[in-house]
Write a protein that holds these residues in place. Structure first.
Motif, short mmCIF file in Angstrom:
data_model
loop_
_atom_site.label_atom_id
_atom_site.label_comp_id
_atom_site.label_asym_id
_atom_site.label_seq_id
_atom_site.Cartn_x
_atom_site.Cartn_y
_atom_site.Cartn_z
N THR A 8 23.98 76.21 47.04
CA THR A 8 24.27 74.94 46.52
C THR A 8 23.94 74.80 44.92
O THR A 8 22.68 75.06 44.70
CB THR A 8 23.53 73.72 47.11
OG1 THR A 8 24.26 73.70 48.50
CG2 THR A 8 24.18 72.47 46.56
N LEU A 16 27.10 65.79 40.75
CA LEU A 16 27.67 66.77 41.63
C LEU A 16 27.26 68.17 41.96
O LEU A 16 26.37 68.64 41.37
CB LEU A 16 29.11 66.93 40.51
CG LEU A 16 30.33 67.73 41.17
CD1 LEU A 16 31.04 66.70 42.09
CD2 LEU A 16 31.06 68.14 39.98
N SER A 30 31.98 73.11 49.50
CA SER A 30 31.62 71.91 49.42
C SER A 30 31.75 71.62 47.82
O SER A 30 31.36 72.60 47.14
CB SER A 30 30.39 71.38 49.99
OG SER A 30 30.20 69.97 49.49
N ASN A 32 30.79 68.12 45.93
CA ASN A 32 30.45 66.66 46.43
C ASN A 32 29.63 66.02 45.44
O ASN A 32 28.92 66.56 44.79
CB ASN A 32 29.32 67.03 47.97
CG ASN A 32 29.43 65.74 48.60
OD1 ASN A 32 28.56 64.67 48.15
ND2 ASN A 32 29.92 65.71 50.02
N GLU A 33 29.75 64.67 45.42
CA GLU A 33 28.99 63.71 44.53
C GLU A 33 28.59 62.68 45.47
O GLU A 33 29.32 61.55 46.03
CB GLU A 33 29.91 63.46 43.45
CG GLU A 33 29.00 62.51 42.62
CD GLU A 33 29.55 62.07 41.21
OE1 GLU A 33 28.93 62.19 40.17
OE2 GLU A 33 30.57 62.29 41.24
N ASP A 34 27.41 62.46 45.91
CA ASP A 34 26.73 61.28 46.34
C ASP A 34 27.57 61.18 47.87
O ASP A 34 27.65 59.95 48.08
CB ASP A 34 26.74 60.06 45.49
CG ASP A 34 25.96 60.50 44.17
OD1 ASP A 34 24.79 60.85 44.32
OD2 ASP A 34 26.41 60.07 43.13
N GLY A 35 27.63 62.03 48.66
CA GLY A 35 28.21 62.06 49.89
C GLY A 35 29.85 62.17 49.86
O GLY A 35 30.45 61.99 50.89
N ALA A 36 30.51 61.93 48.63
CA ALA A 36 31.97 61.87 48.58
C ALA A 36 32.41 63.44 48.43
O ALA A 36 32.14 64.06 47.63
CB ALA A 36 32.48 60.96 47.28
N GLU A 37 33.26 63.72 49.41
CA GLU A 37 33.49 65.40 49.26
C GLU A 37 34.96 65.57 48.90
O GLU A 37 35.66 64.68 49.30
CB GLU A 37 33.57 65.51 50.99
CG GLU A 37 33.90 67.11 50.94
CD GLU A 37 33.16 68.33 50.28
OE1 GLU A 37 33.55 68.86 49.64
OE2 GLU A 37 31.88 68.28 50.37
N GLN A 41 37.77 70.08 54.29
CA GLN A 41 37.15 70.99 55.23
C GLN A 41 37.86 71.38 56.35
O GLN A 41 37.27 72.44 57.02
CB GLN A 41 35.77 70.10 55.82
CG GLN A 41 34.98 69.34 54.82
CD GLN A 41 34.18 70.45 54.28
OE1 GLN A 41 33.44 71.45 54.70
NE2 GLN A 41 34.63 70.53 52.80
N PRO A 177 38.52 61.38 48.29
CA PRO A 177 37.91 60.57 49.36
C PRO A 177 38.05 59.15 49.42
O PRO A 177 38.38 58.48 48.29
CB PRO A 177 36.44 60.92 49.16
CG PRO A 177 36.26 61.29 47.55
CD PRO A 177 37.60 62.04 47.29
#
Length: 300
Positions: A8, A16, A30, A32-37, A41, A177
């Motif tokens: 990661t 990010l 992935s 991802n930023e603060d849980g926003a993908e 997937q 998202p």
């Protein structure tokens, strides 16, 4: 499924992150930023490893998308492909699709930092790979995350006097998202449209594509393009989010993929159009001059 080590990367200037799995074909899993993908997937990493069901950001190598037959010819040498052999997979029409490196375990990490990762694959060291694409070379990926931008640089370095055809690509599956697909806006540059038939093979026709932006609504795409200018920017936006894909160098062709049954849009940088390995018109990497291609994904 065996356990794979993921890497990661962390953007020094934002929250990010980007995750890649070198042992599973250097696939990006992935963004991802603060849980926003921001990556689709789809069926997940397990299906990619077991059945080559694409997800995230896979490399399509040594050809992107489909070939129109199970043979191709380069410099008077004819190569025959067999489904299920040496990594060759076919679509529902029997067309060889997406090359042979899906989830390939042969990548070696050569350098790594908090926000960058470099891995290489010695293509010429694997006899099974050479049966499909008999051009010895080293394939290198360098991935960097900085300033909200994921950059993927790919280098093809021939290891013999034999030149290497460049027909590869990537398939970033992008998503916005928390915004319905129907409300996403796709922005494209001016380029040339290459219509495909019902089997996804270019018909040989072409027409101008003016570019611009359009809301997706229920529109679907599985369309090819060439004459993509260097530095061309594609974008997917919705709500207050925007993802820009820039074809920085080495990608004069593209494929847009927006299926009706999955909330993703594929904006695919390609070194040559679909079926170029059979039709010609591609560039080569030569021994004295390795070829570098680069694209980036910026999230804002």
């Amino acid at each position: 499924m065996p356990e794979f080590e993921s890497v990661t990367l962390v953007d020094p200037s934002s929250s990010l992150t980007a995750t890649f799995v070198p042992e599973a074909g250097m696939v990006g899993t992935s963004l991802n930023e603060d849980g926003a993908e921001f990556l689709g997937q789809r069926r997940g990493l397990a299906a990619y490893v077991s059945d080559a069901k694409t997800m995230g950001i896979p490399i399509l190598y040594p050809w992107a998308n489909r070939l129109s037959a199970n043979t191709y010819e380069v410099d008077d040498a004819v190569v025959a492909l067999s489904a299920g052999t040496d990594g060759v997979r076919t679509d529902e029409h029997g067309a060889p699709i997406h090359g042979v490196l899906a989830a390939h375990p042969g990548w070696s990490v050569t350098s790594r930092s908090d926000n960058s990762l470099t891995a290489e694959l010695d293509y010429g060291a694997d006899p099974r790979l050479l049966m499909v694409f008999p051009f010895p070379h080293v394939l290198t990926q360098r991935v960097t995350l900085a300033d909200r931008t994921l950059t993927i640089e790919t280098t093809v370095t021939p290891t013999t006097a034999t030149s290497v055809p460049l027909c590869f690509g990537y398939h970033p599956y992008l998503r916005i998202p928390d915004v319905p697909r129907a409300e996403w806006t796709l922005t494209t540059p001016g380029m040339r449209h290459l219509p495909v038939d019902d089997s996804g093979i270019p018909t040989g026709e072409h027409s101008a594509w003016a570019g611009g932006e359009a809301t997706l609504r229920d529109t679907t795409y599985d369309d090819g393009f060439d004459q993509v200018p260097a530095g061309a920017v594609f974008a997917l936006s919705g709500g207050d989010r925007r993802i820009e894909v820039t074809f920085e160098r080495g990608y004069p062709a593209a494929q847009l993929f927006a299926p009706s049954a999955d909330d993703v849009v594929g904006i695919e940088p390609m070194a040559a159009p679909t079926d170029a390995l059979r039709r010609g018109g591609y560039r080569y990497a030569v021994a004295s001059s390795p070829e570098v291609a680069q694209f980036s994904i910026r999230v804002s």
